[in-house]
Design an enzyme around this catalytic site. Structure first.
Site, PDB file in Angstrom:
ATOM      1  N   ASP A   1     -57.538  21.784-140.546  1.00 56.64           N
ATOM      2  CA  ASP A   1     -57.237  20.488-139.936  1.00 56.64           C
ATOM      3  C   ASP A   1     -57.596  19.350-140.895  1.00 56.64           C
ATOM      4  OD1 ASP A   1     -56.584  21.979-137.834  1.00 56.64           O
ATOM      5  OD2 ASP A   1     -58.113  21.199-136.443  1.00 56.64           O
TER       6      ASP A   1
ATOM      7  N   GLU B   1     -57.658  19.391-144.199  1.00 57.42           N
ATOM      8  CA  GLU B   1     -56.662  19.257-145.270  1.00 57.42           C
ATOM      9  C   GLU B   1     -55.415  18.548-144.748  1.00 57.42           C
ATOM     10  OE1 GLU B   1     -56.332  22.899-148.210  1.00 57.42           O
ATOM     11  OE2 GLU B   1     -56.994  23.527-146.209  1.00 57.42           O
ATOM     12  N   TYR B   2     -55.002  18.975-143.546  1.00 58.93           N
ATOM     13  CA  TYR B   2     -53.811  18.373-142.955  1.00 58.93           C
ATOM     14  C   TYR B   2     -53.994  16.861-142.822  1.00 58.93           C
ATOM     15  CZ  TYR B   2     -49.823  17.673-139.843  1.00 58.93           C
ATOM     16  OH  TYR B   2     -48.643  17.238-139.315  1.00 58.93           O
ATOM     17  N   ASP B   3     -55.155  16.478-142.265  1.00 57.13           N
ATOM     18  CA  ASP B   3     -55.418  15.051-142.078  1.00 57.13           C
ATOM     19  C   ASP B   3     -55.434  14.299-143.403  1.00 57.13           C
ATOM     20  OD1 ASP B   3     -55.520  15.368-139.437  1.00 57.13           O
ATOM     21  OD2 ASP B   3     -57.719  15.420-139.279  1.00 57.13           O
TER      22      ASP B   3
ATOM     23  N   LEU C   1     -29.790  28.199-113.141  1.00 55.10           N
ATOM     24  CA  LEU C   1     -29.686  29.652-112.965  1.00 55.10           C
ATOM     25  C   LEU C   1     -29.729  30.004-111.484  1.00 55.10           C
ATOM     26  CD1 LEU C   1     -32.251  30.843-115.670  1.00 55.10           C
ATOM     27  CD2 LEU C   1     -29.788  31.280-115.722  1.00 55.10           C
TER      28      LEU C   1
ATOM     29  N   GLU D   1     -36.246  37.695-120.500  1.00 54.04           N
ATOM     30  CA  GLU D   1     -37.098  36.638-121.065  1.00 54.04           C
ATOM     31  C   GLU D   1     -38.032  36.118-119.991  1.00 54.04           C
ATOM     32  OE1 GLU D   1     -34.404  33.567-122.190  1.00 54.04           O
ATOM     33  OE2 GLU D   1     -33.618  34.686-123.896  1.00 54.04           O
TER      34      GLU D   1
ATOM     35  N   LYS E   1     -39.462  33.240-117.668  1.00 51.22           N
ATOM     36  CA  LYS E   1     -38.934  31.980-117.145  1.00 51.22           C
ATOM     37  C   LYS E   1     -40.067  30.955-117.217  1.00 51.22           C
ATOM     38  CE  LYS E   1     -36.165  30.007-113.515  1.00 51.22           C
ATOM     39  NZ  LYS E   1     -36.852  28.734-113.423  1.00 51.22           N
TER      40      LYS E   1
ATOM     41  N   ASP F   1     -42.131  27.628-116.871  1.00 45.30           N
ATOM     42  CA  ASP F   1     -42.212  26.584-115.856  1.00 45.30           C
ATOM     43  C   ASP F   1     -42.347  25.223-116.533  1.00 45.30           C
ATOM     44  OD1 ASP F   1     -42.236  25.570-113.378  1.00 45.30           O
ATOM     45  OD2 ASP F   1     -44.274  26.205-112.857  1.00 45.30           O
TER      46      ASP F   1
ATOM     47  N   ARG G   1     -32.257  17.265-118.986  1.00 45.60           N
ATOM     48  CA  ARG G   1     -31.142  17.866-118.270  1.00 45.60           C
ATOM     49  C   ARG G   1     -30.513  16.872-117.288  1.00 45.60           C
ATOM     50  NH1 ARG G   1     -30.579  20.655-113.381  1.00 45.60           N
ATOM     51  NH2 ARG G   1     -28.735  21.978-113.416  1.00 45.60           N
TER      52      ARG G   1
ATOM     53  N   GLU H   1     -36.880  24.889-123.241  1.00 50.65           N
ATOM     54  CA  GLU H   1     -37.770  24.402-122.184  1.00 50.65           C
ATOM     55  C   GLU H   1     -38.975  23.681-122.788  1.00 50.65           C
ATOM     56  OE1 GLU H   1     -36.433  25.199-119.367  1.00 50.65           O
ATOM     57  OE2 GLU H   1     -37.967  24.968-117.813  1.00 50.65           O
TER      58      GLU H   1
ATOM     59  N   TYR I   1     -34.271  28.604-126.324  1.00 51.85           N
ATOM     60  CA  TYR I   1     -33.700  29.905-125.955  1.00 51.85           C
ATOM     61  C   TYR I   1     -32.172  29.907-125.893  1.00 51.85           C
ATOM     62  CZ  TYR I   1     -34.259  27.478-121.457  1.00 51.85           C
ATOM     63  OH  TYR I   1     -34.257  26.554-120.467  1.00 51.85           O
TER      64      TYR I   1
ATOM     65  N   LYS J   1     -30.305  38.027-118.977  1.00 52.54           N
ATOM     66  CA  LYS J   1     -29.023  37.493-119.431  1.00 52.54           C
ATOM     67  C   LYS J   1     -28.208  38.611-120.058  1.00 52.54           C
ATOM     68  CE  LYS J   1     -31.374  33.201-120.693  1.00 52.54           C
ATOM     69  NZ  LYS J   1     -31.926  32.371-121.747  1.00 52.54           N
TER      70      LYS J   1
ATOM     71  N   LYS K   1     -37.512  35.230-109.465  1.00 56.44           N
ATOM     72  CA  LYS K   1     -38.642  34.318-109.260  1.00 56.44           C
ATOM     73  C   LYS K   1     -39.822  35.090-108.694  1.00 56.44           C
ATOM     74  CE  LYS K   1     -38.278  30.048-109.091  1.00 56.44           C
ATOM     75  NZ  LYS K   1     -37.416  29.001-108.702  1.00 56.44           N
TER      76      LYS K   1
ATOM     77  N   CYS L   1     -68.598  10.495 -85.276  1.00 59.24           N
ATOM     78  CA  CYS L   1     -68.246  11.895 -85.033  1.00 59.24           C
ATOM     79  C   CYS L   1     -67.023  11.971 -84.107  1.00 59.24           C
ATOM     80  CB  CYS L   1     -69.427  12.633 -84.400  1.00 59.24           C
ATOM     81  SG  CYS L   1     -69.013  14.319 -83.922  1.00 59.24           S
TER      82      CYS L   1
ATOM     83  N   CYS M   1     -68.534  13.545 -80.610  1.00 61.24           N
ATOM     84  CA  CYS M   1     -69.540  12.917 -79.747  1.00 61.24           C
ATOM     85  C   CYS M   1     -69.718  11.432 -80.065  1.00 61.24           C
ATOM     86  CB  CYS M   1     -70.866  13.661 -79.854  1.00 61.24           C
ATOM     87  SG  CYS M   1     -71.613  13.495 -81.483  1.00 61.24           S
TER      88      CYS M   1
ATOM     89  N   CYS N   1     -72.618  14.792 -88.785  1.00 59.94           N
ATOM     90  CA  CYS N   1     -72.945  14.286 -87.461  1.00 59.94           C
ATOM     91  C   CYS N   1     -74.394  14.680 -87.224  1.00 59.94           C
ATOM     92  CB  CYS N   1     -72.047  14.922 -86.402  1.00 59.94           C
ATOM     93  SG  CYS N   1     -72.659  14.602 -84.739  1.00 59.94           S
TER      94      CYS N   1
ATOM     95  N   CYS O   1     -74.477  17.677 -80.346  1.00 65.72           N
ATOM     96  CA  CYS O   1     -73.031  17.456 -80.477  1.00 65.72           C
ATOM     97  C   CYS O   1     -72.290  18.729 -80.074  1.00 65.72           C
ATOM     98  CB  CYS O   1     -72.683  17.095 -81.921  1.00 65.72           C
ATOM     99  SG  CYS O   1     -70.905  17.069 -82.227  1.00 65.72           S
TER     100      CYS O   1
HETATM  101  S1  IVH Z   1     -31.328  29.836-119.444  1.00 61.76           S
HETATM  102  C1  IVH Z   1     -27.074  28.672-118.781  1.00 61.76           C
HETATM  103  N1  IVH Z   1     -33.730  30.825-119.922  1.00 61.76           N
HETATM  104  O1  IVH Z   1     -34.978  27.529-115.498  1.00 61.76           O
HETATM  105  C2  IVH Z   1     -28.468  29.153-118.710  1.00 61.76           C
HETATM  106  N2  IVH Z   1     -33.572  28.948-118.474  1.00 61.76           N
HETATM  107  O2  IVH Z   1     -33.938  27.660-112.795  1.00 61.76           O
HETATM  108  C3  IVH Z   1     -29.428  28.066-118.821  1.00 61.76           C
HETATM  109  N3  IVH Z   1     -35.716  28.132-117.646  1.00 61.76           N
HETATM  110  O3  IVH Z   1     -32.555  25.028-115.906  1.00 61.76           O
HETATM  111  C4  IVH Z   1     -30.841  28.403-118.603  1.00 61.76           C
HETATM  112  N4  IVH Z   1     -36.979  29.584-118.718  1.00 61.76           N
HETATM  113  O4  IVH Z   1     -34.809  24.821-117.198  1.00 61.76           O
HETATM  114  C5  IVH Z   1     -33.025  29.882-119.263  1.00 61.76           C
HETATM  115  N5  IVH Z   1     -35.791  31.778-120.470  1.00 61.76           N
HETATM  116  C6  IVH Z   1     -35.085  30.844-119.824  1.00 61.76           C
HETATM  117  C7  IVH Z   1     -35.699  29.862-119.014  1.00 61.76           C
HETATM  118  C8  IVH Z   1     -34.896  28.932-118.340  1.00 61.76           C
HETATM  119  C9  IVH Z   1     -36.976  28.534-117.905  1.00 61.76           C
HETATM  120  C10 IVH Z   1     -35.388  27.014-116.740  1.00 61.76           C
HETATM  121  C11 IVH Z   1     -34.273  26.107-117.211  1.00 61.76           C
HETATM  122  C12 IVH Z   1     -33.211  26.224-116.145  1.00 61.76           C
HETATM  123  C13 IVH Z   1     -34.022  26.651-114.962  1.00 61.76           C
HETATM  124  C14 IVH Z   1     -33.168  27.345-113.929  1.00 61.76           C
END
Ligand code: IVH
Length: 662
Positions: free
Chosen positions: A31, A33-35, A81, A109, A111, A113, A132, A166, A218, A282, A306, A400, A403, A418, A423
Site C-alpha cells: 500500500d 509503494e502504491y501511495d 431473469l 453462476e 447470483k 445481490d 439498468r 453487477e 458476466y 444460462k 433464488k 405503563c 397500569c 414499569c 402491575c
Molecule cells: S444475467 C440477460 N447473471 O439479477 C441476462 N444476472 O434478477 C441478464 N444478476 O438483472 C442477467 N447475478 O442484475 C445475470 N450471474 C448473473 C447475475 C445476474 C446477479 C442480477 C442482474 C439481473 C437480475 C435478475
C-alpha cells in the site's frame, strides 16, 4: 526523464497494481509503494495538465458533484431473469429447452445481490457506465463507476465493446459504513443491495468513491464481433480484457449438475465476502440462445434459482408496547403479514426505544425483515427511498401501557421499566414464566390459560397455583375447562413440587438468573438454605457469577425470605435432585493439569470425569498443582512437573483410577 513518459509509466504501474489487487486478488506491491507512486502522479499531473490520460487512476477519486444524472437509452435493452424456486421448476426450465430440440449445456453462476450495470468502452477506454433503470433507459453514472477499482478504465485490447455485470458492496463494507452512520445518528442501511444502489447513485462521486464498491462482469455484448461462440468463452475473454469475473463459474450438462452446484453454493454462501441470493443458469451456446429466444422481460435460455428468502420487505403498521415479567417495556413491530422462510410473520421485536431510534423507523415505513440466526424475525431497517411523507414518527411512551404507572429508566441503561410490583402485565408474565418448560414445566398451563386464570382472579401469585386444587368446582363453571383436563393440570401442578432446586431458582425469576446459572447454583449448593446464607463476596467467587448477578441473588433473598418460606410450606422441594456430590479421595479437590494424548480419551472427556468428582483442571503447571496427567508426546508441562516434583499419573495409572470410580 521527461514528464510525459514518467506520467505514462506511473499510470501503467498503478493500474497494473490495482488490477492485481482488486481484480485478481493477488497484490504485488505494498500500500505504501502504491501511495508513493500515486502522490508522484498527482503532483506531475497538476504540474503538467496537458498530459491528461483518461485511464489515469487519479480519475477514480471522484470529481465535481452533479445536480442530476443524464438519462441514457440502452442500445440493447437490459433484460432481467425469470425465477425458479425449487427442483421441479428447474426441471421444467430444462424441459422447455429440450423441447426446442436443443441439448442443454448450462453455465452455472452465482447470483450476485447488487444492481446491474452496463459499461461502454471505446478504443479500449471506459467512456460510459449506465444503470439498468427500467431496462430500456438508465442513468449515466460514469463518474461513480470510475471510482470502482475493479472496473478497468482501460482494457488490455483497444476495442469497442459493451459489457454488463453487477455492482455490489462487500458485507464488511456495509458493516463499516453502518457503524459510521450510527456515530452520526444516521439510519442504518438495510442491506448490501440498497447500500450499493444508493452509493452508485450518489450525485457527489467523492462519496461514491468512499463506498468501496466492487463489480463482477458476466455479459459480453455482440460476442460474434470477437468470434466468440459460447458464454463460457465470453467469460474467459472478459477476464483477458481485464475484468473481474466470478470465480465459481461451472459448465454442467444436466439438472443434476445444476442441483449439485446449488448445493455447493448454498453451503458456501455465508463464507463469501459478498451476498449472493441465488444461482443463475444460462444455456452456453450463443447461436442456440437465439433459437430458444426471449420474452419481453427476460431470456428463455437462462433463469435464476433464488435461495429461500431470508429477508423480505413489508409495511410497519404500528409499534405497540409490551411489559415483561421484570417490568421491562419492549416496543414491538406490528407488520403487514409476510412469509419469510416458510412462516408468516406479523410481529417482530424492536428490542428497546434506542433500537427504534437508531434505525430511524417511522410508522408506515416499508421495512426489511430478516430472520436472525434463522429463528427470531428482526426488523433490520427502513427503506427510506420508499417513504411517502405521511409516515409517523416513533414516540416512546412515558406510562405503563397496562397500569399507567410512570415508567423509569436507570442511568446508563437502555430499557424503560414499569416499577409497579403489582402491575398486572408483570404479574401475568411472571406466572407464565413460572410454569414454562425450562422453569417448573407445568404441562397444560399455556400462556392464555394462565392469563385467564389471572383475569378470573384464581391465580394472582405463584402460591395460588397450588391452591387451585381446592377450587375445582368453581373452575368447572367456566367454559372450556373439562373435568379431565382440569384433573390433569392439577396433577401436573402437584408433581411440579418435586421439580428440584435448579428449576425453582429459575422459575421464581431472580433478575439475571437464566436456567444455566440456576443449574450452576443448584448443583453447587444442593439446598436453598445454603445458597441463602452466602454473602455477596462468596457468591462472586463462584465461576460464571459476576458482581451484578451476585448482588441480584443476595438482594433477592433478602427481600423474598417470606416468599421462599411460603413456597417451602406448600411443599415445593428446595433440594437439588441427585445433588449428592460424587467423591473420590484421589480426585476431589485436587488440582490437575493434563499434557499429551491419552489413548481412548479426549482431553475434554478426562476433564469432565475429573470435574464430576470435583477435581479442578487447569492449563498450566504451578507449585499448587497436585497431579499432572502425562500422555503420549507431552509438552513442556511434563518437564515443569518433574522439576517441581509434582505427582505424575501416566496413562496406565489414569485408567486404573477411572476404572475404580463409583
Ligand atoms: S444475467 C440477460 N447473471 O439479477 C441476462 N444476472 O434478477 C441478464 N444478476 O438483472 C442477467 N447475478 O442484475 C445475470 N450471474 C448473473 C447475475 C445476474 C446477479 C442480477 C442482474 C439481473 C437480475 C435478475
Amino acid at each position: 526523464m521527461d514528464a510525459k513518459k514518467r506520467i505514462e509509466t506511473l499510470i501503467e504501474i498503478l493500474n497494473e497494481a490495482s488490477k492485481r489487487y482488486y481484480v485478481l486478488d493477488d497484490p504485488t506491491i505494498t500500500d505504501q509503494e502504491y501511495d508513493k507512486y500515486l502522490r508522484e502522479l498527482i503532483t506531475l499531473e497538476e504540474k503538467y495538465p496537458e498530459y491528461n490520460y483518461p485511464d489515469s487512476p487519479t480519475k477514480r477519486v471522484g470529481g465535481e458533484a452533479v445536480d442530476k444524472f443524464n438519462k441514457v437509452i440502452h442500445k440493447t435493452p437490459m433484460l432481467s431473469l425469470s425465477n425458479v424456486f425449487n427442483e421441479d421448476e428447474i426441471r421444467e426450465f430444462d424441459e422447455r429447452i429440450k423441447k426446442e430440440g436443443i441439448k442443454p449445456q448450462y453455465v452455472c453462476e452465482q447470483k450476485i445481490d447488487g444492481l446491474s450495470i452496463s459499461l461502454i468502452y471505446q478504443n479500449g477506454l471506459l467512456v460510459q457506465g449506465i444503470t439498468r433503470g427500467d431496462g430500456l433507459t438508465g442513468e449515466d453514472v460514469t463518474n461513480n463507476v470510475k471510482t470502482i477499482k475493479s472496473i478497468p478504465l482501460k482494457l488490455n485490447e483497444n476495442i469497442d465493446v459493451e459489457v454488463r455485470g453487477e455492482v455490489f458492496m462487500h458485507k464488511k463494507t456495509l458493516a463499516k459504513l453502518n457503524q459510521e452512520r450510527e456515530k452520526e445518528n444516521l439510519p442504518a442501511l438495510a442491506n448490501v443491495r440498497n447500500a450499493a444502489a444508493g452509493s452508485l447513485r450518489q450525485l457527489d462521486s467523492k462519496i461514491a468513491a468512499e463506498r468501496e464498491l466492487d463489480a463482477f462482469i458476466y455479459y459480453l455484448m455482440e460476442p460474434e464481433k470477437f468470434g466468440i461462440k459460447t458464454h463460457y468463452e465470453a467469460i474467459n475473454y472478459l477476464k483477458k480484457l481485464g475484468f473481474k469475473t466470478m470465480e465459481d463459474t461451472r459448465l454442467v450438462e444436466n439438472v443434476d449438475g445444476i442441483l449439485k452446484y446449488i448445493q455447493k453454493e448454498t453451503l458456501k454462501r455465508d463464507k463469501l465476502t459478498y451476498e449472493i441470493d441465488g444461482v443463475v443458469m444460462k444455456h452456453n451456446i450463443f447461436r442456440e440462445q437465439q433459437e430458444i429466444g426471449y420474452t419481453a422481460k427476460y431470456p428463455k435460455w437462462a433463469t435464476a434459482y433464488k435461495f429461500p428468502a431470508e429477508e423480505v420487505l413489508t409495511k410497519l403498521k404500528d409499534i405497540i408496547f409490551t411489559v415483561g415479567r421484570t417490568g421491562r417495556i419492549t416496543p414491538n413491530a406490528v407488520l403487514e403479514p409476510v412469509i419469510l422462510m416458510g412462516s408468516t410473520i406479523s410481529r417482530a421485536t424492536l428490542h428497546n426505544a434506542d433500537y427504534v431510534i437508531s434505525k430511524n423507523l417511522k410508522i408506515g415505513d416499508i421495512v426489511s425483515i430478516k430472520k436472525a440466526g434463522d429463528v427470531i424475525p428482526a426488523v433490520t431497517g427502513a427503506i427510506i427511498e420508499r417513504r411517502k411523507g405521511d409516515e409517523k414518527d416513533f414516540q416512546m411512551i412515558s406510562n405503563c401501557p397496562m397500569c399507567d404507572t410512570p415508567l423509569v429508566k436507570k442511568e446508563g441503561q437502555v430499557d424503560y421499566f414499569c416499577p409497579n410490583e403489582t402491575c398486572p402485565a408483570r404479574n401475568i408474565n411472571s406466572l407464565i414464566h413460572y410454569v414454562s418448560r425450562d422453569a417448573m414445566n407445568i404441562e397444560g398451563l399455556g400462556d392464555e390459560i394462565v392469563e385467564e386464570l389471572y383475569n378470573l382472579g384464581f391465580v394472582k401469585r405463584i402460591p395460588d397455583f397450588y391452591e387451585l386444587k381446592n377450587k375445582k368446582e368453581q373452575l368447572l363453571e367456566f367454559d372450556g375447562y373439562g373435568e379431565q383436563s382440569i384433573n390433569k393440570i392439577l396433577e401436573n401442578i402437584e408433581a411440579s413440587k418435586q421439580s428440584g432446586l435448579a428449576r425453582v431458582l429459575y422459575a421464581i425469576g431472580i433478575p439475571g438468573i437464566g436456567s444455566k446459572t440456576a443449574k450452576v447454583l443448584a448443583h453447587r449448593f444442593g439446598n436453598i438454605d445454603f445458597l441463602m446464607k452466602e454473602s455477596i463476596e462468596d457468591l462472586v467467587n463462584i465461576p460464571d457469577i459476576g458482581e451484578t448477578l451476585a448482588s441480584n441473588v443476595y438482594n433477592y433473598f433478602l427481600e423474598h425470605k417470606d416468599f421462599i418460606e411460603e413456597l417451602k410450606s406448600i411443599g415445593i422441594s428446595m433440594n437439588e435432585i441427585g445433588s449428592e456430590r460424587k467423591q473420590n479421595d484421589l480426585i476431589t479437590n485436587k488440582k490437575f493439569v493434563i499434557t499429551g494424548t491419552i489413548d481412548g480419551y479426549s482431553r475434554n472427556e478426562i476433564k469432565e470425569v475429573l470435574e464430576s468428582y470435583d477435581g479442578i483442571v487447569s492449563e498450566s503447571v504451578s507449585k499448587n498443582t497436585d497431579i499432572v496427567i502425562v500422555g503420549e508426546n507431552p509438552g513442556s508441562k511434563y518437564d515443569k512437573a518433574v522439576s517441581l516434583n509434582i505427582e505424575i499419573w501416566n496413562e496406565e495409572k489414569l485408567k486404573e483410577v477411572f476404572a475404580n470410580l463409583q
